[in-house]
Design a protein around this motif. Structure first.
Motif, PDB file in Angstrom:
ATOM      1  N   ASP A  74       0.812  -1.220   0.000  1.00  0.00           N
ATOM      2  CA  ASP A  74       0.000   0.000   0.000  1.00  0.00           C
ATOM      3  C   ASP A  74       0.846   1.272   0.000  1.00  0.00           C
ATOM      4  N   THR A  75       2.066   1.163  -0.474  1.00  0.00           N
ATOM      5  CA  THR A  75       2.942   2.327  -0.543  1.00  0.00           C
ATOM      6  C   THR A  75       2.344   3.431  -1.409  1.00  0.00           C
ATOM      7  N   PHE A  76       1.547   3.050  -2.392  1.00  0.00           N
ATOM      8  CA  PHE A  76       0.938   4.046  -3.282  1.00  0.00           C
ATOM      9  C   PHE A  76       0.018   4.995  -2.520  1.00  0.00           C
ATOM     10  N   ARG A  77      -0.403   4.609  -1.329  1.00  0.00           N
ATOM     11  CA  ARG A  77      -1.276   5.462  -0.515  1.00  0.00           C
ATOM     12  C   ARG A  77      -0.498   6.575   0.197  1.00  0.00           C
ATOM     13  N   LEU A  78       0.826   6.454   0.217  1.00  0.00           N
ATOM     14  CA  LEU A  78       1.671   7.473   0.840  1.00  0.00           C
ATOM     15  C   LEU A  78       1.908   8.613  -0.139  1.00  0.00           C
ATOM     16  N   LEU A  84       9.729   9.665   0.395  1.00  0.00           N
ATOM     17  CA  LEU A  84      11.082  10.223   0.451  1.00  0.00           C
ATOM     18  C   LEU A  84      11.583  10.287   1.894  1.00  0.00           C
ATOM     19  N   ASP A  85      10.725  10.677   2.800  1.00  0.00           N
ATOM     20  CA  ASP A  85      11.082  10.726   4.213  1.00  0.00           C
ATOM     21  C   ASP A  85      11.459   9.333   4.716  1.00  0.00           C
ATOM     22  N   GLY A  86      10.731   8.321   4.263  1.00  0.00           N
ATOM     23  CA  GLY A  86      11.050   6.940   4.642  1.00  0.00           C
ATOM     24  C   GLY A  86      12.405   6.500   4.127  1.00  0.00           C
ATOM     25  N   ILE A  87      12.733   6.903   2.914  1.00  0.00           N
ATOM     26  CA  ILE A  87      14.039   6.571   2.338  1.00  0.00           C
ATOM     27  C   ILE A  87      15.144   7.253   3.130  1.00  0.00           C
ATOM     28  N   LYS A  89      15.027   8.877   6.210  1.00  0.00           N
ATOM     29  CA  LYS A  89      15.074   8.704   7.669  1.00  0.00           C
ATOM     30  C   LYS A  89      14.908   7.260   8.138  1.00  0.00           C
ATOM     31  N   GLY A  90      14.535   6.359   7.224  1.00  0.00           N
ATOM     32  CA  GLY A  90      14.432   4.957   7.598  1.00  0.00           C
ATOM     33  C   GLY A  90      13.040   4.468   7.883  1.00  0.00           C
ATOM     34  N   GLY A  91      12.277   4.189   6.851  1.00  0.00           N
ATOM     35  CA  GLY A  91      10.943   3.620   7.021  1.00  0.00           C
ATOM     36  C   GLY A  91       9.872   4.667   7.210  1.00  0.00           C
ATOM     37  N   THR A  92       8.639   4.255   6.962  1.00  0.00           N
ATOM     38  CA  THR A  92       7.518   5.192   7.082  1.00  0.00           C
ATOM     39  C   THR A  92       6.646   4.884   8.292  1.00  0.00           C
ATOM     40  N   MET A 111      15.621  10.868  -4.938  1.00  0.00           N
ATOM     41  CA  MET A 111      14.468  11.174  -5.785  1.00  0.00           C
ATOM     42  C   MET A 111      14.262  10.082  -6.839  1.00  0.00           C
ATOM     43  N   ALA A 112      15.355   9.612  -7.427  1.00  0.00           N
ATOM     44  CA  ALA A 112      15.246   8.593  -8.478  1.00  0.00           C
ATOM     45  C   ALA A 112      14.664   7.291  -7.938  1.00  0.00           C
ATOM     46  N   VAL A 113      15.060   6.880  -6.753  1.00  0.00           N
ATOM     47  CA  VAL A 113      14.518   5.630  -6.199  1.00  0.00           C
ATOM     48  C   VAL A 113      13.055   5.822  -5.812  1.00  0.00           C
ATOM     49  N   MET A 114      12.697   7.007  -5.338  1.00  0.00           N
ATOM     50  CA  MET A 114      11.294   7.274  -5.018  1.00  0.00           C
ATOM     51  C   MET A 114      10.441   7.116  -6.285  1.00  0.00           C
ATOM     52  N   TYR A 115      10.888   7.701  -7.391  1.00  0.00           N
ATOM     53  CA  TYR A 115      10.131   7.586  -8.631  1.00  0.00           C
ATOM     54  C   TYR A 115      10.171   6.169  -9.185  1.00  0.00           C
TER      55      TYR A 115
END
Length: 142
Positions: A74-78, A84-87, A89-92, A111-115
């Motif tokens: 369900d990451t698409f719900r974020l 990006l904050d999870g990447i 700072k370590g997890g959401t 940014m690239a990994v987020m996209y």
């Protein structure tokens, strides 16, 4: 003399284990790839995220039980900011075991990994993400 040799061997083993632990799930730091963002996102994901989340983002591939990032999750719900904050700072989720990657990845890699994670979702999930105002279009580079 024998005790000292045993101590040195134990110390070496402990240092090797500590070095392995410090790398976490990701690989050792490397210079950012200067290729296109899609390639950079995929390479960064494969190096830093896939060891815990799986090559396809399927999650739950090892004892760390990292959540799925693909269409099964369900990451698409974020929002993009939350991803990006999870990447960085370590997890959401509170209490996450994810290693913060902010000090290891460049801003471009983050940014690239987020996209890249967006590409792991279904078309419908991407549309839902955008409709919920969770998507932040990439900023053009000069």
């Amino acid at each position: 003399m024998r005790l000292r040799t045993g101590w040195n061997r134990a110390r070496f083993t402990l240092l090797a284990l500590a070095a392995a632990a410090l790398t976490g799930c990701g690989g050792a730091g490397q210079a950012a790839d200067t290729g296109d963002p899609a390639t950079l996102g995929q390479r960064t994901f494969m190096q830093w995220c896939a060891p815990c989340h799986g090559a396809e983002g399927e999650g739950n591939i090892n004892a760390l039980a990292a959540p799925p990032l693909n269409a099964a999750g369900d990451t698409f719900r974020l929002t993009d900011a939350e991803i990006l904050d999870g990447i960085v700072k370590g997890g959401t989720q509170e209490g996450s075991n994810m290693q913060p990657l902010g000090e290891f990845l460049t801003a471009e890699q983050q940014m690239a990994v987020m996209y890249y994670v967006h590409t792991l979702w279904s078309d419908e999930q991407r549309a839902d993400h955008e409709a919920a105002a969770g998507h932040t279009p990439p900023t053009p580079t000069p």
